[in-house]
Design an enzyme around this catalytic site. Structure first.
Site, PDB file in Angstrom:
ATOM      1  CE  LYS A 126      -3.341  -2.443  -0.419  1.00 23.28           C
ATOM      2  NZ  LYS A 126      -3.762  -2.601  -1.724  1.00 23.28           N
TER       3      LYS A 126
ATOM      4  CE  LYS B 200      -2.198  13.811 -17.629  1.00 25.01           C
ATOM      5  NZ  LYS B 200      -2.746  14.446 -18.827  1.00 25.01           N
TER       6      LYS B 200
ATOM      7  CD  GLN C  36      -8.136  11.267 -13.141  1.00 23.72           C
ATOM      8  OE1 GLN C  36      -8.495  10.027 -12.996  1.00 23.72           O
ATOM      9  NE2 GLN C  36      -8.929  11.761 -13.784  1.00 23.72           N
TER      10      GLN C  36
ATOM     11  CG  HIS D 221      -6.193   9.088  -5.887  1.00 25.61           C
ATOM     12  ND1 HIS D 221      -5.921   7.912  -6.635  1.00 25.61           N
ATOM     13  CD2 HIS D 221      -5.180   9.541  -5.362  1.00 25.61           C
ATOM     14  CE1 HIS D 221      -4.829   7.956  -6.715  1.00 25.61           C
ATOM     15  NE2 HIS D 221      -4.141   8.577  -6.145  1.00 25.61           N
TER      16      HIS D 221
ATOM     17  CG  HIS E 287      -8.472   3.492  -1.699  1.00 25.02           C
ATOM     18  ND1 HIS E 287      -9.226   2.488  -1.084  1.00 25.02           N
ATOM     19  CD2 HIS E 287      -7.633   2.934  -2.500  1.00 25.02           C
ATOM     20  CE1 HIS E 287      -8.871   1.258  -1.335  1.00 25.02           C
ATOM     21  NE2 HIS E 287      -8.017   1.339  -2.276  1.00 25.02           N
TER      22      HIS E 287
ATOM     23  CE1 TYR F  87      -8.961  -0.077 -19.231  1.00 21.72           C
ATOM     24  CE2 TYR F  87      -7.874   1.515 -17.972  1.00 21.72           C
ATOM     25  CZ  TYR F  87      -8.809   1.123 -18.825  1.00 21.72           C
ATOM     26  OH  TYR F  87      -9.405   2.249 -19.632  1.00 21.72           O
TER      27      TYR F  87
ATOM     28  CD  GLN G 184     -11.540  -0.999  -7.272  1.00 18.53           C
ATOM     29  OE1 GLN G 184     -11.875  -1.542  -6.393  1.00 18.53           O
ATOM     30  NE2 GLN G 184     -10.707  -0.208  -7.588  1.00 18.53           N
TER      31      GLN G 184
ATOM     32  NE  ARG H 185     -14.700  10.787 -13.176  1.00 18.03           N
ATOM     33  CZ  ARG H 185     -13.661  11.657 -12.768  1.00 18.03           C
ATOM     34  NH1 ARG H 185     -13.604  12.651 -12.654  1.00 18.03           N
ATOM     35  NH2 ARG H 185     -12.528  10.930 -12.810  1.00 18.03           N
TER      36      ARG H 185
END
Length: 312
Positions: free
Chosen positions: A123, A138, A141, A146, A149, A187, A211, A266
């Protein structure tokens, strides 16, 4: 007053240190919660404040090769973690019901201790996801979901690994999470590899479905505890935390699904063939915001007009 507060904090810290499982005390970042908490606080500050300001007047870095290597490495690491969880009990001796914490020093218990720590440590490696976002400018994002988590997951797992590293039924969600990460980083790696691989990324929408399925599986498995006649799991707190975690993230990712694929706020990048005016016929225009650590990137500054996407 300050001296009393300092004494209380010192006593609490000493108590926590005394409770760390002896089987994991020598592993990196396991000697105290202070080091890992400091690292995660630095991560949050860098992600939200320092990083964006550092890059404000700089051109974004092109890190495709580094991202390909990183994502491939994460695929292999998470696949290994899944295998070790399986061999440590989930495919050998566990019942998938009320599996207790193993407090012994048997080979299987020590194997579970090692993979539990490795999952926890992975992690911290995943924090590089955000570093790539920052260096490639970016920032859109780096959402609440994000950052939350990526910071809460390793912080909460320190307590699990330090107190109950061979966690029995409490380790199921880690195995499932690592399995999902094998798919996700595959991916991302393909996406970072360039336009010629875009035709293999039609399943982006299903990433969120995967997810969501993850959180359903975790919640269903852990909620068995509440319906068993007897289950003498040694640390019921972990059961409650995992259950709440699964439900909470299911709701957060469900909201993303609604925003992305029902309301259309989105949308994923579909093609890499923009016309000269920045629009594509039935495709999403490439406006310089198509990747972040290999993520096929939602529209940031476009709108859909008669089946086309134009910059505004």
């Amino acid at each position: 007053m300050l001296r009393e507060a300092f004494t209380s904090v010192t006593k609490l810290h000493g108590y926590i240190i005394s409770r760390i499982d002896t089987r994991v005390k020598d592993y990196p970042l396991m000697q105290s919660p202070v080091q890992m908490t400091g690292l995660l606080l630095a991560y949050v500050v860098f992600s939200v404040y320092v990083g964006p300001r550092m890059m404000a007047n700089r051109k974004p870095f092109g890190l495709n090769r580094a991202m390909i290597i990183y994502n491939l490495s994460m695929v292999l690491l998470n696949a290994y973690i899944v295998y070790e969880f399986l061999m440590s009990g989930w495919a050998t001796t566990f019942t998938w019901k009320c599996d207790l914490i193993d407090v012994s020093t048997s080979p299987q218990a020590l194997r579970m201790v090692r993979v539990a720590w490795l999952f926890y440590f992975s992690k911290f490696i995943e924090l590089l996801d955000t570093v790539f976002f920052v260096l490639r400018k970016k920032q859109s994002q780096i959402t609440f979901l994000h950052v939350f988590h990526h910071s809460v997951m390793p912080w909460s797992w320190w307590w699990g690994v330090s107190l109950t590293p061979a966690g029995g039924m409490g380790s199921f969600h880690a195995m499932i999470n690592a399995g999902v990460h094998v798919i996700m980083y595959s991916y991302y790696g393909l996406s970072a590899a360039g336009p010629r691989f875009q035709k293999y990324l039609w399943w982006k929408k299903h990433m969120t479905a995967i997810q969501l399925t993850q959180f359903v599986l975790i919640s269903v498995h852990i909620s068995q505890y509440y319906f068993m006649e007897t289950c003498d799991y040694q640390m019921p707190l972990w059961i409650h935390v995992i259950c709440m975690y699964g439900i909470f993230f299911f709701l957060l990712f469900s909201n993303f699904w609604v925003q992305a694929y029902i309301r259309g706020n989105r949308l994923p990048v579909a093609d890499y063939k923009p016309s000269q005016n920045g629009a594509t016929n039935g495709h999403i225009a490439m406006n310089g915001k198509h990747h972040a650590n290999g993520h096929a990137h939602p529209i940031e500054d476009g709108k859909i007009v008669m089946g086309k996407v134009k910059e505004i």
